[in-house]
Design a protein around this motif. Structure first.
Motif, PDB file in Angstrom:
ATOM      1  N   ILE A  88      32.838  17.124  37.360  1.00  0.00           N
ATOM      2  CA  ILE A  88      32.369  18.353  38.010  1.00  0.00           C
ATOM      3  C   ILE A  88      33.523  19.360  38.031  1.00  0.00           C
ATOM      4  O   ILE A  88      34.644  19.038  38.452  1.00  0.00           O
ATOM      5  N   PHE A  89      33.257  20.581  37.583  1.00  0.00           N
ATOM      6  CA  PHE A  89      34.228  21.672  37.654  1.00  0.00           C
ATOM      7  C   PHE A  89      33.836  22.579  38.826  1.00  0.00           C
ATOM      8  O   PHE A  89      32.664  22.942  38.981  1.00  0.00           O
ATOM      9  N   TYR A  90      34.821  22.930  39.658  1.00  0.00           N
ATOM     10  CA  TYR A  90      34.513  23.770  40.811  1.00  0.00           C
ATOM     11  C   TYR A  90      35.682  24.693  41.118  1.00  0.00           C
ATOM     12  O   TYR A  90      36.803  24.492  40.660  1.00  0.00           O
ATOM     13  N   SER A  91      35.396  25.740  41.891  1.00  0.00           N
ATOM     14  CA  SER A  91      36.394  26.761  42.266  1.00  0.00           C
ATOM     15  C   SER A  91      37.042  27.381  41.038  1.00  0.00           C
ATOM     16  O   SER A  91      38.256  27.620  41.010  1.00  0.00           O
ATOM     17  N   GLU A  92      36.227  27.653  39.993  1.00  0.00           N
ATOM     18  CA  GLU A  92      36.750  28.329  38.819  1.00  0.00           C
ATOM     19  C   GLU A  92      37.150  29.751  39.187  1.00  0.00           C
ATOM     20  O   GLU A  92      36.473  30.425  39.961  1.00  0.00           O
ATOM     21  N   ASP A  93      38.264  30.222  38.606  1.00  0.00           N
ATOM     22  CA  ASP A  93      38.773  31.537  38.983  1.00  0.00           C
ATOM     23  C   ASP A  93      39.441  32.194  37.784  1.00  0.00           C
ATOM     24  O   ASP A  93      40.333  31.601  37.161  1.00  0.00           O
ATOM     25  N   ALA A  94      39.002  33.397  37.443  1.00  0.00           N
ATOM     26  CA  ALA A  94      39.626  34.148  36.355  1.00  0.00           C
ATOM     27  C   ALA A  94      40.993  34.650  36.795  1.00  0.00           C
ATOM     28  O   ALA A  94      41.195  35.025  37.954  1.00  0.00           O
ATOM     29  N   SER A  95      41.929  34.669  35.861  1.00  0.00           N
ATOM     30  CA  SER A  95      43.287  35.126  36.183  1.00  0.00           C
ATOM     31  C   SER A  95      43.343  36.655  36.231  1.00  0.00           C
ATOM     32  O   SER A  95      42.484  37.356  35.679  1.00  0.00           O
ATOM     33  N   ASP A  96      44.384  37.181  36.884  1.00  0.00           N
ATOM     34  CA  ASP A  96      44.598  38.628  36.913  1.00  0.00           C
ATOM     35  C   ASP A  96      44.819  39.162  35.504  1.00  0.00           C
ATOM     36  O   ASP A  96      44.362  40.268  35.176  1.00  0.00           O
ATOM     37  N   GLN A  97      45.514  38.372  34.659  1.00  0.00           N
ATOM     38  CA  GLN A  97      45.757  38.798  33.283  1.00  0.00           C
ATOM     39  C   GLN A  97      44.451  38.977  32.520  1.00  0.00           C
ATOM     40  O   GLN A  97      44.268  39.953  31.788  1.00  0.00           O
ATOM     41  N   LEU A  98      43.530  38.022  32.686  1.00  0.00           N
ATOM     42  CA  LEU A  98      42.256  38.110  31.987  1.00  0.00           C
ATOM     43  C   LEU A  98      41.454  39.304  32.483  1.00  0.00           C
ATOM     44  O   LEU A  98      40.858  40.040  31.681  1.00  0.00           O
ATOM     45  N   GLU A  99      41.445  39.522  33.789  1.00  0.00           N
ATOM     46  CA  GLU A  99      40.671  40.632  34.326  1.00  0.00           C
ATOM     47  C   GLU A  99      41.302  41.975  33.973  1.00  0.00           C
ATOM     48  O   GLU A  99      40.588  42.977  33.865  1.00  0.00           O
ATOM     49  N   SER A 100      42.604  42.008  33.750  1.00  0.00           N
ATOM     50  CA  SER A 100      43.245  43.244  33.278  1.00  0.00           C
ATOM     51  C   SER A 100      42.775  43.576  31.867  1.00  0.00           C
ATOM     52  O   SER A 100      42.636  44.755  31.499  1.00  0.00           O
ATOM     53  N   ALA A 101      42.504  42.522  31.069  1.00  0.00           N
ATOM     54  CA  ALA A 101      42.072  42.728  29.685  1.00  0.00           C
ATOM     55  C   ALA A 101      40.572  42.977  29.570  1.00  0.00           C
ATOM     56  O   ALA A 101      40.136  43.801  28.759  1.00  0.00           O
ATOM     57  N   LEU A 102      39.758  42.285  30.393  1.00  0.00           N
ATOM     58  CA  LEU A 102      38.306  42.339  30.240  1.00  0.00           C
ATOM     59  C   LEU A 102      37.588  43.022  31.388  1.00  0.00           C
ATOM     60  O   LEU A 102      36.382  43.277  31.297  1.00  0.00           O
ATOM     61  N   GLY A 103      38.295  43.304  32.485  1.00  0.00           N
ATOM     62  CA  GLY A 103      37.626  43.789  33.677  1.00  0.00           C
ATOM     63  C   GLY A 103      37.212  42.620  34.556  1.00  0.00           C
ATOM     64  O   GLY A 103      37.514  41.452  34.266  1.00  0.00           O
ATOM     65  N   ARG A 104      36.521  42.916  35.621  1.00  0.00           N
ATOM     66  CA  ARG A 104      36.107  41.862  36.557  1.00  0.00           C
ATOM     67  C   ARG A 104      35.334  40.776  35.808  1.00  0.00           C
ATOM     68  O   ARG A 104      34.367  41.060  35.095  1.00  0.00           O
ATOM     69  N   THR A 105      35.759  39.513  35.993  1.00  0.00           N
ATOM     70  CA  THR A 105      35.205  38.406  35.209  1.00  0.00           C
ATOM     71  C   THR A 105      34.817  37.258  36.129  1.00  0.00           C
ATOM     72  O   THR A 105      35.580  36.851  37.007  1.00  0.00           O
ATOM     73  N   ARG A 106      33.618  36.736  35.896  1.00  0.00           N
ATOM     74  CA  ARG A 106      33.131  35.557  36.628  1.00  0.00           C
ATOM     75  C   ARG A 106      33.100  34.386  35.650  1.00  0.00           C
ATOM     76  O   ARG A 106      32.559  34.492  34.547  1.00  0.00           O
TER      77      ARG A 106
END
Length: 218
Positions: free
Chosen positions: A134-152
């Motif tokens: 089971i994978f839980y509490s997944e969280d996009a990094s600040d670096q990824l969101e800087s490149a792609l915008g808000r990410t879920r």
């Protein structure tokens, strides 16, 4: 006098502590606490929309507890409980993103073991079974969101096989040291949802799990 002397010798002998090893037998419970290193041997496909990209998965060190019930002197069933945190790193065309995301992983694993030398001081065993991850509490990094915008980010659960080899070595009448190595088959699909759409990547994590710890027999 002879009878008295023999009785005295018997009493003295019974007072001397003897070393009793913790042999396993049917009906025993073996409880172990280990420190584990989870080292993924991952491979990944491309992140959709990013040609030449891929992701890696970092190692993790955490505590683990397991419980083994001995159905016979040689056959035992073990349930392993632990949770670890990992980071996904960018590769290929995403190599400039050191951390893509982080996630907690809970892979309860049940194995059926064969104990080769249950009456010995050194007791190796082999096992095989299944893990449900089971994978839980997944969280996009600040670096990824800087490149792609808000990410879920969401990662799919996984069902796979498990292989195991280990060794118990007595240090007391009921206590023993333990060394354990497992291979877990874990595959997941990560979905990255942004305002522009959804990107997916298939990852085979397939970690080698090395554990060292102490156990007790009840």
């Amino acid at each position: 006098m002879r009878r008295y002397f023999a009785s005295a010798l018997l009493a003295a002998a019974s007072a001397v502590p003897t070393t009793v090893h913790a042999q396993t037998q049917a009906g025993d419970w073996l409880i172990r606490a280990r420190a584990i290193l989870v080292s993924p041997t991952e491979t990944s496909g491309e992140v959709s929309g990013f040609p030449g990209s891929g992701v890696g998965v970092t190692d993790s060190v955490m505590p683990e507890v397991d419980f083994t019930y001995m159905a016979t002197n040689h056959i035992g069933a073990e349930l392993i409980l632990a949770t670890t945190k990992h980071k996904a790193t960018g590769r290929g065309s995403l190599a400039t993103i050191d951390t893509v995301a982080s996630t907690w992983v809970l892979p309860p694993t049940l194995t059926l073991q064969y104990h080769l030398n249950p009456a010995g001081k050194v007791r190796p065993y082999l096992g095989g079974g299944v893990n449900y991850t089971i994978f839980y509490s997944e969280d996009a990094s600040d670096q990824l969101e800087s490149a792609l915008g808000r990410t879920r980010i969401r990662m799919s659960d996984s069902v796979g096989y498990a292989l195991q080899a280990g060794l118990d070595v007595d240090i007391g009448p009921r206590t023993f040291l333990n060394l354990d190595v497992k291979y877990l088959d874990i595959d997941t699909t990560a979905r990255l949802t942004t305002g522009a759409g959804t990107n997916r990547v298939r990852v085979s994590i397939d970690p080698i799990v090395v554990g060292v710890g102490i156990g007790m027999r009840f």
